[in-house]
Scaffold this motif. Structure first.
Motif, PDB file in Angstrom:
ATOM      1  N   ALA A  11       5.323  16.865  16.540  1.00  0.00           N
ATOM      2  CA  ALA A  11       5.223  18.092  17.337  1.00  0.00           C
ATOM      3  C   ALA A  11       3.942  18.844  17.015  1.00  0.00           C
ATOM      4  CB  ALA A  11       6.440  18.983  17.081  1.00  0.00           C
ATOM      5  N   ILE A  15       0.882  19.469  19.905  1.00  0.00           N
ATOM      6  CA  ILE A  15       0.354  20.765  20.348  1.00  0.00           C
ATOM      7  C   ILE A  15      -1.079  20.951  19.869  1.00  0.00           C
ATOM      8  CG2 ILE A  15       1.234  22.142  18.425  1.00  0.00           C
ATOM      9  CD1 ILE A  15       1.064  23.202  22.113  1.00  0.00           C
ATOM     10  N   THR A  19      -4.044  20.925  22.916  1.00  0.00           N
ATOM     11  CA  THR A  19      -4.705  22.159  23.317  1.00  0.00           C
ATOM     12  C   THR A  19      -6.209  22.151  23.047  1.00  0.00           C
ATOM     13  OG1 THR A  19      -4.116  23.157  21.203  1.00  0.00           O
ATOM     14  CG2 THR A  19      -2.654  23.594  23.073  1.00  0.00           C
ATOM     15  N   SER A  60      -2.683  24.699  32.422  1.00  0.00           N
ATOM     16  CA  SER A  60      -1.433  23.974  32.667  1.00  0.00           C
ATOM     17  C   SER A  60      -1.340  22.720  31.808  1.00  0.00           C
ATOM     18  CB  SER A  60      -1.291  23.627  34.143  1.00  0.00           C
ATOM     19  OG  SER A  60      -2.234  22.645  34.522  1.00  0.00           O
ATOM     20  N   ILE A  63      -0.011  23.828  28.571  1.00  0.00           N
ATOM     21  CA  ILE A  63       1.424  24.115  28.676  1.00  0.00           C
ATOM     22  C   ILE A  63       2.236  22.824  28.656  1.00  0.00           C
ATOM     23  CG2 ILE A  63       3.216  25.068  30.186  1.00  0.00           C
ATOM     24  CD1 ILE A  63       1.113  27.192  31.011  1.00  0.00           C
ATOM     25  N   PHE A  64       1.717  21.767  29.277  1.00  0.00           N
ATOM     26  CA  PHE A  64       2.392  20.461  29.202  1.00  0.00           C
ATOM     27  C   PHE A  64       2.455  19.976  27.757  1.00  0.00           C
ATOM     28  CE2 PHE A  64       0.983  19.492  33.780  1.00  0.00           C
ATOM     29  CZ  PHE A  64       2.164  19.989  34.280  1.00  0.00           C
ATOM     30  N   LEU A  66       2.549  21.881  25.140  1.00  0.00           N
ATOM     31  CA  LEU A  66       3.553  22.715  24.479  1.00  0.00           C
ATOM     32  C   LEU A  66       4.962  22.208  24.772  1.00  0.00           C
ATOM     33  CD1 LEU A  66       4.366  25.288  22.912  1.00  0.00           C
ATOM     34  CD2 LEU A  66       4.322  26.486  25.113  1.00  0.00           C
ATOM     35  N   VAL A  67       5.212  21.839  26.009  1.00  0.00           N
ATOM     36  CA  VAL A  67       6.537  21.327  26.393  1.00  0.00           C
ATOM     37  C   VAL A  67       6.837  20.038  25.623  1.00  0.00           C
ATOM     38  CG1 VAL A  67       7.869  20.345  28.288  1.00  0.00           C
ATOM     39  CG2 VAL A  67       6.587  22.464  28.628  1.00  0.00           C
ATOM     40  N   VAL A  68       5.855  19.148  25.545  1.00  0.00           N
ATOM     41  CA  VAL A  68       6.055  17.900  24.809  1.00  0.00           C
ATOM     42  C   VAL A  68       6.319  18.190  23.325  1.00  0.00           C
ATOM     43  CG1 VAL A  68       4.890  15.805  24.020  1.00  0.00           C
ATOM     44  CG2 VAL A  68       4.758  16.464  26.411  1.00  0.00           C
ATOM     45  N   LEU A  70       7.616  20.912  22.029  1.00  0.00           N
ATOM     46  CA  LEU A  70       8.967  21.483  21.895  1.00  0.00           C
ATOM     47  C   LEU A  70      10.045  20.416  22.054  1.00  0.00           C
ATOM     48  CD1 LEU A  70       8.520  24.883  23.754  1.00  0.00           C
ATOM     49  CD2 LEU A  70       8.787  24.507  21.298  1.00  0.00           C
ATOM     50  N   LEU A  71       9.819  19.476  22.966  1.00  0.00           N
ATOM     51  CA  LEU A  71      10.783  18.385  23.109  1.00  0.00           C
ATOM     52  C   LEU A  71      10.848  17.531  21.852  1.00  0.00           C
ATOM     53  CD1 LEU A  71      10.192  17.210  26.789  1.00  0.00           C
ATOM     54  CD2 LEU A  71      12.259  18.241  25.846  1.00  0.00           C
TER      55      LEU A  71
END
Length: 75
Positions: A11, A15, A19, A60, A63-64, A66-68, A70-71
């Motif tokens: 994780a 991130i 980024t 965006s 943000i993708f 970040l989603v990965v 968090l998953l």
């Protein structure tokens, strides 16, 4: 290493690396937009509109990432 530690590491890397690109891209977009506005002040409205749109698309991708991240962390 246990699985939980590897999930945390994955994780953090997702991130972190996810980024870097959008951060550099937003910086380049802003720099070139300021250069364009300095060269042609009459077109600053159009340049600013296109700059904001390009920054939204670059952000965006962050943000993708970040989603990965968090998953990976919570699933």
């Amino acid at each position: 290493m246990d699985v939980e530690a590897l999930k945390q590491l994955g994780a953090a890397l997702a991130i972190g690396f996810g980024t870097i690109g959008p951060g550099i891209g937003i910086g380049l977009i802003g720099a070139k937009a300021m250069e364009a506005m300095g060269r042609n002040p009459e077109a600053s409205g159009t340049v600013q509109t296109n700059m904001i749109l390009a920054i939204a698309f670059a952000e965006s991708m962050g943000i993708f990432a970040l989603v990965v991240a968090l998953l990976l962390k919570f699933v």
